[in-house]
Design a protein around this motif. Structure first.
Motif: not given
Length: 442
Positions: A8, A10, A52-54, A56, A62, A64
Motif C-alpha cells: 500500500s 497510502v 496518497v489516499t488510495e 498500491e 493513485l 491523492a
C-alpha cells in the motif's frame, strides 16, 4: 503459489507539477517515476505536495490530496467553508478555486470528454465553450451561493449530523453547510441529535413553503420525535424494503417550475438547484421549438417536468408520451399532468417500454437519462424514429459524449450544446444538447 500482496502506498508523499483537470473533481499529475496521480484540492499548473489516499504499488493510478501548495495558481483562494479541504467533507470539489475558474475547469472537462469519446470539437458541437452560472449564482471569490435544496446528512455513532468524506463512509460532523439552500438551513438539522439514525435528508421545495425530512434509521432503532423550528413533514425509509413511508404531514412536496406546480412524492427526484428546472426547461424548449400538433416523447420523464412543458406547447392536437421506471414518480406525473388529455405516462424501463408502444415516428424527443446515460441500444431506437429534433439533458459529460457518438452513428448531429453550472463548488455540471438529422439542409 500465491502472489506477494502489493504494498500500500497510502500516506506516501510526492512533490509534483499538477497537470490538466480530469472528470471527477481532480487534476492529473505524475511522479518523477511516471506514476499517475489523481490529485484533489489542486489546480492545473500548481506545484504541490500530494499525499496518497488510495492505491498500491503497481496500480495504474493513485488517488491523492494536495496537502501543501508550493506554487499556487492565480485562481486559488482559501476555502470559504471550514469543513472543506484534504481529508474533510467530500461534498465540494472546488472550494479552493475562484467561481469563474470553477466554470472554466468544468468547460475543460466537457471539451475533453466530447473530443475523447465523441470525436467532437466545441465548434462541431455548436458550443461556445462556456459554462453558464445559474441566475443569482455569479458571486465574488470567497462567497458561496446557497443553492442545494436537498441535502442528505450522514449521522455519527453519537447522533451528530454531518457529511461523508470523499470516497469514504466516515462522517465529517458539521454545524452548517454553506451550499445548503436557506430553506434547508433553517430546519437546523445540524443543531440537534439524531441518535439511532443512519442518515437524515432535508428537502426545501422551490416555489412553496413545503419542507420535508426523511429519516433512515439504523436496524432496530426507534424514530426520534422530530420537532423543528418550522412546519415540516416527516418520512422514514424502511430498513428492510427501502421503501419510503409517511410518519406525519404530506408524503410529498410541491415544486414550482415553468409556471406549473409539480407534486414530488416520497423524496422523489427533482433538480436540487432552485433555478435548475426552469433553466433546463427554457434551454430544451428553445432548442426544440415545438409546434402545435407535434407528437413528442419524454423519456426518463420523472414527475413530468418536460412532458408538461411539451404538452403546453404542442396544444390539443399534439400528443406527449412519457416513460419513467419509478412507480411513485409515474403516479406523480399522472397527477401533475391530469389536465392534459393527450399526455400518457407509461411505467417501465425506456428500453423495454418504448419498443412495445409500436411508435415508429415522432416529431420531438426529450431524454434526461440517469448518470450512466441512455446507451447504444436505446439511442439506436430513438435515431430510427426520425425526430425533427432531439433534446438530450445530461448530468454527466462522459455519458453524454458516448451517447452523442451513438447518435452520430444513427444519422444525427449536434446542432447546439449549452452547459450550466447548476452545482457550484462541485465537479458536476448539466448540459443540454440539441440534435437534428445530419442530412438536414443538405
Amino acid at each position: 503459489m500465491q502472489a506477494e500482496p502489493r504494498k500500500s502506498l497510502v500516506g506516501e508523499e510526492y512533490e509534483v507539477e499538477v497537470g490538466p483537470v480530469a472528470h471527477g473533481g481532480h487534476c492529473i499529475a505524475r511522479t518523477s517515476e511516471g506514476q499517475v496521480l489523481f490529485v484533489r484540492h489542486a489546480l492545473p499548473g500548481e506545484r504541490v505536495v500530494a499525499r496518497v489516499t488510495e492505491g498500491e504499488q503497481g496500480a495504474r493510478f493513485l488517488r491523492a490530496d494536495a496537502v501543501t501548495v508550493l506554487d499556487a495558481s492565480k485562481d486559488r483562494i482559501d476555502e470559504p467553508c471550514p469543513f472543506a479541504g484534504p481529508g474533510r467533507c467530500g461534498g465540494c470539489d472546488w472550494q479552493h478555486a475562484k467561481p469563474g475558474a470553477q466554470r472554466r475547469l468544468k468547460a475543460d472537462v466537457i471539451a475533453e470528454q466530447l473530443q475523447h469519446l465523441a470525436g467532437l470539437t466545441p465548434e462541431e458541437a455548436g458550443w461556445d465553450g462556456t459554462v453558464l452560472p445559474a441566475e443569482g449564482d455569479k458571486v465574488p471569490a470567497g462567497q458561496v451561493p446557497a443553492w442545494r435544496t436537498r441535502v442528505q446528512y450522514a449521522v455519527t455513532a453519537d447522533g451528530r449530523a454531518g457529511l461523508r468524506r470523499h470516497r469514504s463512509h466516515e462522517v465529517e460532523p458539521i454545524d452548517h453547510c454553506m451550499i445548503a439552500a436557506e430553506g434547508v438551513s433553517e430546519l437546523g438539522i445540524e443543531k440537534r441529535a439524531w441518535t439511532g439514525m443512519d442518515s437524515v435528508e432535508a428537502i426545501a421545495a422551490t416555489g412553496s413553503q413545503d419542507r420535508q425530512v426523511i429519516l433512515t434509521p439504523k436496524p432496530g432503532a426507534r424514530l426520534p420525535l422530530v420537532e423543528l423550528d418550522r412546519p415540516v413533514s416527516v418520512l422514514r425509509v424502511d430498513e428492510r424494503s427501502g421503501g419510503v413511508h409517511r410518519v406525519h404531514g404530506r408524503p410529498f412536496v410541491r415544486e414550482r417550475a415553468d409556471g406549473r406546480t409539480h407534486r414530488v412524492g416520497n423524496g422523489g427526484f427533482w433538480q436540487v438547484h432552485p433555478k435548475a428546472a426552469d433553466t433546463l426547461v427554457t434551454a430544451v424548449m428553445q432548442g426544440l421549438l415545438p409546434r402545435k400538433g407535434d407528437m413528442a416523447l419524454d423519456l426518463y420523464c420523472g414527475v413530468g417536468l418536460f412532458a408538461g412543458a411539451l404538452a403546453d406547447r404542442v396544444g390539443d392536437q399534439g400528443a406527449v408520451l412519457g416513460i419513467e421506471s419509478g412507480k411513485r414518480a409515474v403516479e406523480d406525473a399522472r397527477h401533475n399532468l391530469a389536465d392534459f388529455d393527450r399526455v400518457r405516462i407509461e411505467q417501465g424501463k425506456v428500453e423495454s417500454v418504448l419498443p412495445r408502444t409500436g411508435i415508429e415516428e415522432v416529431d420531438l424527443i426529450v431524454l434526461d437519462p440517469p448518470r450512466a446515460g441512455a446507451g447504444r441500444k436505446t439511442v439506436e431506437h430513438l435515431a430510427s424514429l426520425g425526430a425533427r429534433r432531439i433534446a438530450y439533458v445530461a448530468c454527466d459529460p462522459a455519458a453524454l459524449a458516448r451517447d452523442l457518438g451513438y447518435f452520430r452513428d444513427g444519422g444525427y448531429r449536434v446542432r447546439t450544446l449549452r452547459a450550466f453550472d447548476l452545482f457550484p463548488m462541485t465537479h458536476h455540471v448539466e448540459c443540454v444538447a440539441i440534435l437534428e438529422p445530419a442530412t438536414k439542409g443538405l
